[in-house]
Design a protein around this motif. Structure first.
Motif, PDB file in Angstrom:
ATOM      1  N   ALA A   4     -10.989 -46.226 -47.083  1.00 39.40           N
ATOM      2  CA  ALA A   4     -11.908 -45.968 -45.984  1.00 39.40           C
ATOM      3  C   ALA A   4     -11.724 -44.550 -45.454  1.00 39.40           C
ATOM      4  N   ALA A   5     -10.455 -44.147 -45.350  1.00 37.03           N
ATOM      5  CA  ALA A   5     -10.186 -42.813 -44.841  1.00 37.03           C
ATOM      6  C   ALA A   5     -10.731 -41.755 -45.791  1.00 37.03           C
ATOM      7  N   ALA A   6     -10.543 -41.999 -47.082  1.00 37.20           N
ATOM      8  CA  ALA A   6     -11.018 -41.049 -48.075  1.00 37.20           C
ATOM      9  C   ALA A   6     -12.535 -40.945 -48.025  1.00 37.20           C
ATOM     10  N   ALA A   7     -13.166 -42.054 -47.692  1.00 31.75           N
ATOM     11  CA  ALA A   7     -14.619 -42.057 -47.634  1.00 31.75           C
ATOM     12  C   ALA A   7     -15.115 -41.439 -46.331  1.00 31.75           C
ATOM     13  N   GLY A   8     -14.181 -41.028 -45.478  1.00 30.80           N
ATOM     14  CA  GLY A   8     -14.564 -40.348 -44.251  1.00 30.80           C
ATOM     15  C   GLY A   8     -14.850 -41.293 -43.111  1.00 30.80           C
ATOM     16  N   GLY A   9     -14.487 -42.528 -43.253  1.00 34.39           N
ATOM     17  CA  GLY A   9     -14.711 -43.468 -42.158  1.00 34.39           C
ATOM     18  C   GLY A   9     -14.696 -44.876 -42.681  1.00 34.39           C
ATOM     19  N   LEU A  25      -2.054 -38.493 -41.987  1.00 37.47           N
ATOM     20  CA  LEU A  25      -0.948 -38.561 -42.948  1.00 37.47           C
ATOM     21  C   LEU A  25      -1.039 -37.363 -43.882  1.00 37.47           C
ATOM     22  N   LYS A  26      -0.078 -36.460 -43.734  1.00 36.50           N
ATOM     23  CA  LYS A  26      -0.053 -35.307 -44.615  1.00 36.50           C
ATOM     24  C   LYS A  26       0.610 -35.671 -45.924  1.00 36.50           C
ATOM     25  N   SER A  27       0.069 -35.147 -46.988  1.00 31.88           N
ATOM     26  CA  SER A  27       0.735 -35.369 -48.270  1.00 31.88           C
ATOM     27  C   SER A  27       2.008 -34.522 -48.321  1.00 31.88           C
ATOM     28  N   GLN A  28       1.992 -33.345 -47.731  1.00 32.76           N
ATOM     29  CA  GLN A  28       3.196 -32.519 -47.611  1.00 32.76           C
ATOM     30  C   GLN A  28       3.749 -32.710 -46.210  1.00 32.76           C
ATOM     31  N   GLN A  29       4.965 -33.246 -46.128  1.00 36.41           N
ATOM     32  CA  GLN A  29       5.470 -33.581 -44.803  1.00 36.41           C
ATOM     33  C   GLN A  29       6.576 -32.653 -44.320  1.00 36.41           C
ATOM     34  N   LYS A  30       6.812 -31.598 -45.048  1.00 33.69           N
ATOM     35  CA  LYS A  30       7.959 -30.758 -44.687  1.00 33.69           C
ATOM     36  C   LYS A  30       7.812 -30.175 -43.295  1.00 33.69           C
ATOM     37  N   LYS A  31       6.591 -29.949 -42.910  1.00 30.97           N
ATOM     38  CA  LYS A  31       6.375 -29.348 -41.593  1.00 30.97           C
ATOM     39  C   LYS A  31       6.910 -30.230 -40.466  1.00 30.97           C
ATOM     40  N   GLN A  32       7.061 -31.512 -40.743  1.00 27.72           N
ATOM     41  CA  GLN A  32       7.524 -32.412 -39.688  1.00 27.72           C
ATOM     42  C   GLN A  32       8.938 -32.085 -39.251  1.00 27.72           C
ATOM     43  N   LYS A  33       9.648 -31.348 -40.067  1.00 27.10           N
ATOM     44  CA  LYS A  33      11.043 -31.110 -39.733  1.00 27.10           C
ATOM     45  C   LYS A  33      11.257 -29.738 -39.107  1.00 27.10           C
ATOM     46  N   THR A  34      10.199 -29.082 -38.742  1.00 23.09           N
ATOM     47  CA  THR A  34      10.368 -27.779 -38.115  1.00 23.09           C
ATOM     48  C   THR A  34      11.030 -27.933 -36.762  1.00 23.09           C
ATOM     49  N   LYS A  35      11.637 -26.861 -36.320  1.00 25.21           N
ATOM     50  CA  LYS A  35      12.415 -26.909 -35.103  1.00 25.21           C
ATOM     51  C   LYS A  35      11.533 -27.269 -33.904  1.00 25.21           C
ATOM     52  N   LYS A  36      10.362 -26.721 -33.886  1.00 26.70           N
ATOM     53  CA  LYS A  36       9.455 -26.997 -32.778  1.00 26.70           C
ATOM     54  C   LYS A  36       9.297 -28.493 -32.550  1.00 26.70           C
ATOM     55  N   VAL A  37       9.177 -29.202 -33.621  1.00 27.25           N
ATOM     56  CA  VAL A  37       8.955 -30.638 -33.484  1.00 27.25           C
ATOM     57  C   VAL A  37      10.223 -31.324 -33.012  1.00 27.25           C
ATOM     58  N   PRO A  88      -4.947 -31.472 -40.477  1.00 28.45           N
ATOM     59  CA  PRO A  88      -5.592 -32.280 -41.500  1.00 28.45           C
ATOM     60  C   PRO A  88      -6.542 -31.455 -42.358  1.00 28.45           C
ATOM     61  N   SER A  89      -6.537 -31.731 -43.611  1.00 29.85           N
ATOM     62  CA  SER A  89      -7.584 -31.199 -44.460  1.00 29.85           C
ATOM     63  C   SER A  89      -8.460 -32.389 -44.822  1.00 29.85           C
ATOM     64  N   HIS A  90      -9.520 -32.154 -45.523  1.00 29.57           N
ATOM     65  CA  HIS A  90     -10.431 -33.262 -45.781  1.00 29.57           C
ATOM     66  C   HIS A  90      -9.829 -34.303 -46.714  1.00 29.57           C
ATOM     67  N   THR A  91      -8.714 -33.944 -47.347  1.00 32.46           N
ATOM     68  CA  THR A  91      -8.114 -34.909 -48.264  1.00 32.46           C
ATOM     69  C   THR A  91      -7.025 -35.751 -47.591  1.00 32.46           C
ATOM     70  N   ASP A  92      -6.629 -35.401 -46.388  1.00 27.37           N
ATOM     71  CA  ASP A  92      -5.573 -36.162 -45.720  1.00 27.37           C
ATOM     72  C   ASP A  92      -6.132 -37.451 -45.126  1.00 27.37           C
ATOM     73  N   PRO A  93      -5.557 -38.577 -45.485  1.00 27.27           N
ATOM     74  CA  PRO A  93      -6.053 -39.828 -44.902  1.00 27.27           C
ATOM     75  C   PRO A  93      -5.740 -39.881 -43.405  1.00 27.27           C
ATOM     76  N   VAL A  94      -6.667 -40.402 -42.670  1.00 30.92           N
ATOM     77  CA  VAL A  94      -6.471 -40.601 -41.239  1.00 30.92           C
ATOM     78  C   VAL A  94      -6.417 -42.103 -40.976  1.00 30.92           C
TER      79      VAL A  94
END
Lengths: 127, 376
Positions: free
Chosen positions: B64-69, B277-289, B318-324
């Protein structure tokens, strides 16, 4: 799933709660493993009054451990008895049920234990 | 999805029936799937087995997310219990199964007020953490024994790894490295998979229980009150004239005027909150977070993907490929949590508001003659 944890678990089916047969759950086809956990004597002594000793005896016997005394030790006895502390630590804290099933003695439902995790989610007809 | 709001409770007056109907279109495909092949209603079915149904839900959500809704059909609200369950399967359980590792990476710092509740418990106390997620509260107080439960097998898998780390020969070091909560002796806790409305805990066995950021995911008032009732059953009754075991409950507040989400008391209480949901999750570990974590209401959660209606811009752009994924929330208004505790037969020991959350410490109604009978 520790043996200690089993002492606090019963059947998840609501209608079983009032039956004494639903506690303790009975291990079936249990594959046990032992974790290496540092002994914490004070925690064991403090936990002792919270443990249902009769149920622990049942579980211990069903898992093939030597029979436990009929009465639990007092806090003073346990503190003074290093061997008993170690034995209880091994049984309660280190022994893990890694695979197998937990069976309710009242409704007969079997809960799977896989990779050390028991799953108590019920099929819809038992909710 | 631009709306995602609608009132599900029936006791609270609401004129927004139209938006309610709109919202409830989302779970219908899954609900239909859940009831296929089992007419009439409650019976066993492959989808009744929660792990597979969660996987189904994930597949559907992803599609559903991939289909945009979501596919939108039907207009029925989840009036029946089975419908509410199916709704939560899609909008809560399925979502957490899908986002577990990502979610867990944003949830490792104990919420201070919960930590102080845990530290106030007696040595050797036994406690249950219902809806423990990745188990971040297990091991906070090494002097107690805690059993965590969660509806999500994926989160429990993560929680178990954490428990094993904490109890290992270098449990203290591991604890310090992963969150700094455990110090002193090695910690022995345990986890299992269970539904908060069908708990496997021996009644009256616990000295305390916590339930943090869980009950707001239940989609009817009856279910939320039942969840509190189940928690109250876990804990000990007090001696005559004394409060027994205490239950700490945290829920998201409707009144979040100071948060980025900007919700306030005039808003809808029942929402679908997106998680990107990011396919690349490395950003989650940045100090800011990591500097700014909390429970559900923490602003880091916002950074990492929770924000109503507008896409997050930090941590999980999010990019258009990231599931929401759309998670259902019931936002509690002031006083409502206390009302639910009383409706569940409990008493309020204390309550308050902290950083976008309402919390309550509840206990069982003191029994006046029950204990005396037991003593005779």
């Amino acid at each position: 799933m520790k043996v200690l944890t089993l002492n606090f678990l019963t059947c998840a089916v609501k209608t079983c709660k009032s039956s004494s047969d639903s506690f303790p759950l009975h291990p079936k086809d249990a594959e046990l493993v032992s974790d290496d956990v540092e002994l914490n004597p004070q925690l064991l002594v403090n936990l002792l009054p919270r443990i249902d000793w009769k149920a622990l005896r049942t579980t211990s016997t069903e898992l093939g451990f030597p029979e436990l005394p009929e009465q639990p030790p007092t806090a003073e006895e346990l503190e003074a008895d290093e061997k008993m502390l170690k034995d209880l630590h091994t049984l309660l804290v280190e022994t893990q049920m890694n695979e197998g099933k937990l069976v309710c003695g009242h409704c007969g439902h079997e809960y799977a234990v896989r990779e050390g995790i028991a799953n108590f989610l019920l099929p819809s007809h038992l909710v | 999805m631009s709306r995602g709001r609608g009132r599900l409770t029936t006791t609270l007056a609401s004129p927004s029936l139209a938006s309610l109907k709109q919202d409830l279109t989302d779970p219908l495909p899954d609900r239909a799937a859940a009831t296929l092949g089992l007419m009439p209603a409650p019976s066993t079915t492959p989808s009744a087995l929660p792990s597979s149904s969660a996987a189904d839900a994930v597949a559907k959500l992803t599609a559903a997310a991939a289909a945009g809704g979501g596919a939108e059909t039907g207009t029925e609200p989840p009036a029946a219990e089975a419908d509410a369950e199916a709704y939560e399967r899609t909008h809560v359980h399925g979502v957490y199964e899908a986002i577990a590792p990502h979610f867990s990476a944003t949830r490792y710092k104990p919420w201070p007020a919960v930590a102080s509740f845990l530290h106030a418990q007696p040595a050797g106390g036994v406690g249950f953490d219902v809806g423990c997620g990745n188990g971040k509260y297990l091991g906070v107080n090494p002097g107690v024994f805690m059993v965590g439960s969660d509806r999500s097998p994926s989160l429990i898998g993560l929680a178990r790894s954490r428990c094993k780390q904490l109890q290992g020969p270098h449990g203290n070091a591991a604890g310090a490295g992963t969150g700094g909560e455990a110090s002193g002796a090695a910690v022995a806790n345990d986890v299992l998979v269970a539904d908060g409305l069908s708990l496997p805990f021996r009644e009256r066995a616990a000295d305390f229980a916590i339930c943090v950021a869980v009950i707001h995911h239940m989609s009817t008032q009856a279910r939320r009150q039942d969840a509190i009732r189940q928690l109250l059953r876990c804990v000990k009754l007090g001696e005559v004239g004394q409060i027994g075991g205490q239950v700490l409950v945290y829920v998201w507040a409707l009144e979040q005027g100071n948060s980025r989400r900007g919700w306030d008391e005039t808003g809808e209480q029942d929402l679908l909150v997106p998680w990107v949901l990011k396919s690349q999750q490395k950003k989650q570990k940045t100090k800011k977070v990591t500097q700014d974590q909390g429970i559900a209401g923490g602003s880091a959660a916002t950074k990492s993907g929770e924000r109503p209606l507008t896409p997050p811009t930090e941590g999980a752009t999010p990019s258009h490929t990231d599931p929401v994924f759309q998670r259902y929330y019931h936002l509690y208004r002031q006083g409502e949590l206390e009302e639910d505790v009383m409706a569940a037969g409990g008493v309020v020991v204390s309550s308050g508001y902290e950083r976008d959350n309402w919390w309550v410490v509840a206990a069982n109604e003191p029994s006046h003659h029950g204990h005396q009978e037991a003593e005779i």
